[in-house]
Design a protein around this motif. Structure first.
Motif, PDB file in Angstrom:
ATOM      1  N   LEU A 147     -13.200  -5.300  49.079  1.00  0.00           N
ATOM      2  CA  LEU A 147     -13.927  -5.442  50.095  1.00  0.00           C
ATOM      3  C   LEU A 147     -13.553  -4.477  51.327  1.00  0.00           C
ATOM      4  O   LEU A 147     -14.431  -4.146  52.400  1.00  0.00           O
ATOM      5  CB  LEU A 147     -13.898  -6.636  50.533  1.00  0.00           C
ATOM      6  CG  LEU A 147     -14.495  -7.837  49.697  1.00  0.00           C
ATOM      7  CD1 LEU A 147     -14.346  -9.190  50.027  1.00  0.00           C
ATOM      8  CD2 LEU A 147     -15.862  -7.474  49.520  1.00  0.00           C
ATOM      9  N   TYR A 148     -12.449  -4.085  51.441  1.00  0.00           N
ATOM     10  CA  TYR A 148     -11.813  -3.137  52.550  1.00  0.00           C
ATOM     11  C   TYR A 148     -12.363  -1.767  52.155  1.00  0.00           C
ATOM     12  O   TYR A 148     -12.230  -0.789  53.213  1.00  0.00           O
ATOM     13  CB  TYR A 148     -10.425  -3.276  52.466  1.00  0.00           C
ATOM     14  CG  TYR A 148      -9.731  -2.765  53.718  1.00  0.00           C
ATOM     15  CD1 TYR A 148      -9.894  -3.431  54.936  1.00  0.00           C
ATOM     16  CD2 TYR A 148      -8.866  -1.472  53.935  1.00  0.00           C
ATOM     17  CE1 TYR A 148      -9.290  -2.933  56.189  1.00  0.00           C
ATOM     18  CE2 TYR A 148      -8.443  -1.077  55.074  1.00  0.00           C
ATOM     19  CZ  TYR A 148      -8.459  -1.777  56.023  1.00  0.00           C
ATOM     20  OH  TYR A 148      -7.963  -1.457  57.366  1.00  0.00           O
ATOM     21  N   VAL A 149     -12.549  -1.140  51.062  1.00  0.00           N
ATOM     22  CA  VAL A 149     -13.038   0.091  50.770  1.00  0.00           C
ATOM     23  C   VAL A 149     -14.021   0.871  51.825  1.00  0.00           C
ATOM     24  O   VAL A 149     -13.625   1.841  52.272  1.00  0.00           O
ATOM     25  CB  VAL A 149     -13.434   0.425  49.300  1.00  0.00           C
ATOM     26  CG1 VAL A 149     -13.919   1.582  49.030  1.00  0.00           C
ATOM     27  CG2 VAL A 149     -12.297   0.192  48.221  1.00  0.00           C
ATOM     28  N   PRO A 150     -15.015   0.107  52.184  1.00  0.00           N
ATOM     29  CA  PRO A 150     -15.969   0.585  52.895  1.00  0.00           C
ATOM     30  C   PRO A 150     -15.491   1.424  54.246  1.00  0.00           C
ATOM     31  O   PRO A 150     -15.793   2.121  54.879  1.00  0.00           O
ATOM     32  CB  PRO A 150     -17.143  -0.408  53.150  1.00  0.00           C
ATOM     33  CG  PRO A 150     -17.111  -1.301  51.766  1.00  0.00           C
ATOM     34  CD  PRO A 150     -15.808  -1.080  51.567  1.00  0.00           C
ATOM     35  N   HIS A 151     -14.468   0.399  54.672  1.00  0.00           N
ATOM     36  CA  HIS A 151     -13.685   0.715  55.870  1.00  0.00           C
ATOM     37  C   HIS A 151     -12.919   2.072  55.763  1.00  0.00           C
ATOM     38  O   HIS A 151     -12.589   2.770  56.733  1.00  0.00           O
ATOM     39  CB  HIS A 151     -12.883  -0.361  56.123  1.00  0.00           C
ATOM     40  CG  HIS A 151     -12.062  -0.263  57.612  1.00  0.00           C
ATOM     41  ND1 HIS A 151     -12.781  -0.153  58.867  1.00  0.00           N
ATOM     42  CD2 HIS A 151     -10.852  -0.022  57.800  1.00  0.00           C
ATOM     43  CE1 HIS A 151     -11.922   0.315  59.862  1.00  0.00           C
ATOM     44  NE2 HIS A 151     -10.594   0.338  59.150  1.00  0.00           N
ATOM     45  N   ILE A 152     -12.341   2.261  54.445  1.00  0.00           N
ATOM     46  CA  ILE A 152     -11.460   3.570  54.285  1.00  0.00           C
ATOM     47  C   ILE A 152     -12.452   4.617  54.370  1.00  0.00           C
ATOM     48  O   ILE A 152     -11.748   5.641  54.766  1.00  0.00           O
ATOM     49  CB  ILE A 152     -10.719   3.406  52.863  1.00  0.00           C
ATOM     50  CG1 ILE A 152     -10.225   2.117  52.588  1.00  0.00           C
ATOM     51  CG2 ILE A 152      -9.956   4.576  52.504  1.00  0.00           C
ATOM     52  CD1 ILE A 152      -8.942   1.765  53.996  1.00  0.00           C
ATOM     53  N   VAL A 153     -13.616   4.627  53.951  1.00  0.00           N
ATOM     54  CA  VAL A 153     -14.369   5.763  53.605  1.00  0.00           C
ATOM     55  C   VAL A 153     -14.770   6.174  55.146  1.00  0.00           C
ATOM     56  O   VAL A 153     -15.277   5.321  55.939  1.00  0.00           O
ATOM     57  CB  VAL A 153     -15.449   5.538  52.681  1.00  0.00           C
ATOM     58  CG1 VAL A 153     -16.367   6.701  52.443  1.00  0.00           C
ATOM     59  CG2 VAL A 153     -14.876   5.251  51.413  1.00  0.00           C
ATOM     60  N   SER A 154     -14.781   7.621  55.312  1.00  0.00           N
ATOM     61  CA  SER A 154     -15.383   7.788  56.547  1.00  0.00           C
ATOM     62  C   SER A 154     -16.949   7.513  56.905  1.00  0.00           C
ATOM     63  O   SER A 154     -17.563   7.399  56.082  1.00  0.00           O
ATOM     64  CB  SER A 154     -15.240   9.105  56.986  1.00  0.00           C
ATOM     65  OG  SER A 154     -16.324   9.903  56.072  1.00  0.00           O
ATOM     66  N   LEU A 155     -17.088   7.359  58.254  1.00  0.00           N
ATOM     67  CA  LEU A 155     -18.608   6.941  58.566  1.00  0.00           C
ATOM     68  C   LEU A 155     -19.592   8.044  58.320  1.00  0.00           C
ATOM     69  O   LEU A 155     -20.559   7.746  57.879  1.00  0.00           O
ATOM     70  CB  LEU A 155     -18.403   6.857  60.451  1.00  0.00           C
ATOM     71  CG  LEU A 155     -19.656   6.025  60.954  1.00  0.00           C
ATOM     72  CD1 LEU A 155     -19.995   4.766  60.093  1.00  0.00           C
ATOM     73  CD2 LEU A 155     -19.339   5.870  62.338  1.00  0.00           C
ATOM     74  N   THR A 156     -19.166   9.177  58.173  1.00  0.00           N
ATOM     75  CA  THR A 156     -19.784  10.473  57.992  1.00  0.00           C
ATOM     76  C   THR A 156     -20.062  10.227  56.562  1.00  0.00           C
ATOM     77  O   THR A 156     -21.308  10.209  56.233  1.00  0.00           O
ATOM     78  CB  THR A 156     -19.042  11.658  58.148  1.00  0.00           C
ATOM     79  OG1 THR A 156     -18.337  11.644  59.454  1.00  0.00           O
ATOM     80  CG2 THR A 156     -20.079  13.043  58.103  1.00  0.00           C
ATOM     81  N   ALA A 157     -19.040   9.880  55.482  1.00  0.00           N
ATOM     82  CA  ALA A 157     -19.546   9.759  54.251  1.00  0.00           C
ATOM     83  C   ALA A 157     -20.281   8.835  53.853  1.00  0.00           C
ATOM     84  O   ALA A 157     -21.293   8.795  52.941  1.00  0.00           O
ATOM     85  CB  ALA A 157     -18.041   9.627  53.292  1.00  0.00           C
TER      86      ALA A 157
END
Lengths: 308, 316
Positions: B135-145
């Motif tokens: 569930l934390y993964v979307p936070h790891i991926v940059s806002l641009t990506a």
């Protein structure tokens, strides 16, 4: 409280709660696990599609796309790396990231160490002044920083007063400028060293070791978990940033990964295959760092503590 | 300039008061170690003062001037003109409204959902760590990506239209319709903010002393009463932190707007930060853009304080 006693306590508490309500143990657990699985799938589904699209040939990418492409291809990746110059951008981002990691691990950690172990008059006031800057919105410092980067003396054709040239604009030095010391890292380092034993330093001092020597050979070896967290935060912070590199760079030679991604959008008709391949490439390094350091990420974020 | 957070409340003093007071340190003034302390701090301190604090003062001064970076003459002092001009500026008013709506429609949903998830993953069972990380993964991926990902999902042949098509509904132009564009961007931000808020709230939940739950049980409190009188008050410090940080981040939305909508259609997704960017770096109006930045700064502080008061409630 350590993680293991915390979870034992939680387990005991929830066992107690279940007993009181007369639920069969595990009954509610199954319900919440099903709910969790559902939410997790929804959260992760977009990523599955990204990976799938990145292997889908251009010809198949229009019309209904299936999660498993019929003819998987690496074309999108080669297009992204060579045509869109993502390779160069990866190199730039890696250089900027590694320099930032180095400066933060030395300067910010040394400062945090001194705030915790070598107090001087006014150290508290200075410390709080420094970390409060972490709350200043980017938009407030963006324009002044841009003008300051342009006005750095003696670089980019500038004279000693910072006039006449473009300073650090459109250079990797300019991209690095705002990240050299991140206030958050000073904070993390001070928190870490506040709980480090004073006696080790005292003993080394008795033996006649200098302060710099005490830091480097007594305390720094103890601080591996701290260094890990500082390195991760510094690297991902720089790797992911978009707005500053966007304003400080203009040529393709110095663009960072995130900018290279955005460049895909410039040409009107977006080609989703190469774009998704680029997104995967830009994300994988950070994801790898995350997978190998989940504890540092999640606990470092959540309790600010970096105790091993 | 970084996306680094300031420290959560548990860091300085654990909400449960579990941190022992730091041991007393030597108090001699300007001893040898004090001099070394200052010397060690100096490089980092000077750097932060020059590149974090000086820009604030510089920006404030700029906001009272008219300045184009293209002209070789310096900023020209114009008093409060930039600020009074903003008062009658319909575009800026629109940007403020868009930013406000953006924060208001993302913040409550993401905090409530994240709290629900935090409660779910606060139970110990095999594999719970896997859910926390996933569930934390979307936070790891940059806002641009992630914006790129959602750009595809919202596209004509993207995932959302595929799903609509499956049910026989006509395809939508999610990002090209001024009624739905901001909602579409908001949905992405809710999805993105969920994991990090969950992890923070989970830490908050775990810092609540377990004997409070024991006491509530002894007093015969039900599930709702326990949540209302034990969990929620214990969670307050972290909730305050989460809400304040979310406001600060959301009010500065930029990368997602740049990627998904470029502020359009018809200005319906032009946030203040996006307008500052275009004003400063496309129209080269550094003075008025600085004034906008300080209005935004003041509003962020004001609303964060209000929200914190709201979350803290009548507590004294």
């Amino acid at each position: 409280m350590t993680a293991s006693t915390a979870s034992t306590d939680t387990r005991r508490a929830s066992a107690l709660r279940r007993m009181r309500r007369g639920h069969a143990p595990g009954e509610r657990r199954v319900g919440s696990v099903i709910l969790l699985v559902l939410v997790t799938v929804i959260v992760l589904v977009p990523f599955a599609w990204v990976v799938s699209l990145s292997f889908t040939p251009q010809a198949e990418a229009f019309g209904s796309v299936s999660l498993f492409p019929a003819n998987p291809t690496l074309d999108n990746y080669t297009t992204a790396i060579f045509d869109a110059d993502l390779g160069r951008a990866l190199l730039n981002s890696a250089v900027v990231g590694l320099v930032t990691v180095a400066t933060n691990c030395i300067l910010a950690v040394l400062a945090g160490y001194a705030f915790a172990m070598l107090p001087f008059p006014g150290n508290k006031a200075l410390f709080y002044t420094l970390i409060s800057t972490a709350a200043i919105p980017i938009s407030v410092t963006l324009i002044p920083l841009f003008l300051m980067a342009r006005g750095i003396p003696l670089v980019g054709g500038n004279d000693i007063l910072g006039q006449g040239g473009s300073g650090l604009l459109d250079t990797l030095g300019g991209v690095i400028l705002p990240y050299i010391v991140m206030p958050m890292n000073i904070f993390l380092a001070r928190q870490f060293f506040t709980s480090a034993p004073l006696e080790l330093g005292e003993a080394a001092r008795m033996d006649g070791a200098g302060e710099l020597r005490i830091f480097f050979s007594v305390y720094l070896p103890l601080a591996k978990p701290l260094i890990a967290v500082v390195a991760i935060f510094s690297f991902t912070g720089v790797w992911d940033d978009f707005l500053w590199p966007l304003v400080v760079t203009s040529s393709q030679e110095v663009q960072t990964v995130q900018l290279a991604l955005a460049r895909f959008l410039g040409s009107g008709n977006v080609q989703y295959g190469p774009l998704m391949a680029g997104t995967v490439i830009a994300t994988v390094p950070v994801l790898i760092v995350f997978l190998f350091n989940q504890r540092s990420f999640i606990s470092g974020l959540s309790d600010g503590g970096v105790k091993g | 300039m970084t996306s680094a957070t300031i420290a959560p409340p548990g860091a300085t003093s654990a909400p449960g008061g579990a941190t022992p007071p730091p041991p007393p340190r030597r108090r001699r003034r300007w001893s040898r170690s004090a001099i070394f302390g200052l010397v060690f701090v100096l490089p980092a301190a000077l750097y932060v003062l020059i590149f974090q604090l000086v820009p604030v003062v510089y920006g404030l001064i700029l906001s009272f001037t008219t300045y184009s970076p293209l002209s070789r003459s310096g900023p020209e002092f114009t008093g409060v003109d930039n600020y009074t001009d903003l008062l009658g500026d319909a575009d800026f008013g629109n940007a403020l409204l868009v930013t406000g709506r953006y924060v208001l429609q993302v913040l409550p949903i993401t905090v409530v959902l994240a709290l629900g998830l935090a409660l779910l993953v606060n139970r110990p069972f095999k594999g719970v760590g896997l859910f926390r990380s996933a569930l934390y993964v979307p936070h790891i991926v940059s806002l641009t990506a992630v914006s790129m990902v959602w750009l595809w999902m919202y596209s004509q042949t993207g995932l959302f239209n595929e799903i609509l098509g499956f049910f026989g509904a006509p395809a939508q132009s999610w990002l090209l319709d001024s009624d739905s564009a901001l909602n579409a961007v908001s949905a992405m931000r809710i999805w993105k903010a969920l994991g990090s808020n969950m992890v923070l709230l989970l830490a908050g939940l775990q810092s609540i002393p377990k004997d409070l739950y024991e006491a509530a049980r002894v007093d015969g409190a039900g599930r709702w009463a326990t949540f209302r009188y034990v969990t929620l008050p214990g969670l307050r410090p972290m909730l305050v932190y989460v809400v304040a940080m979310d406001i600060i981040y959301l009010a500065q939305g930029f990368a997602e707007i740049y990627v998904l909508t470029q502020g359009g259609p018809l200005g319906s997704t032009t946030t203040v930060n996006y307008q500052i960017y275009t004003e400063a770096f496309q129209y080269n109006q550094m003075g008025s853009a600085s004034a906008m930045a300080f209005v935004l700064f003041a509003l962020i502080i004001g609303f964060s304080v209000l929200a914190v008061r709201g979350v803290m409630g009548r507590q004294k």
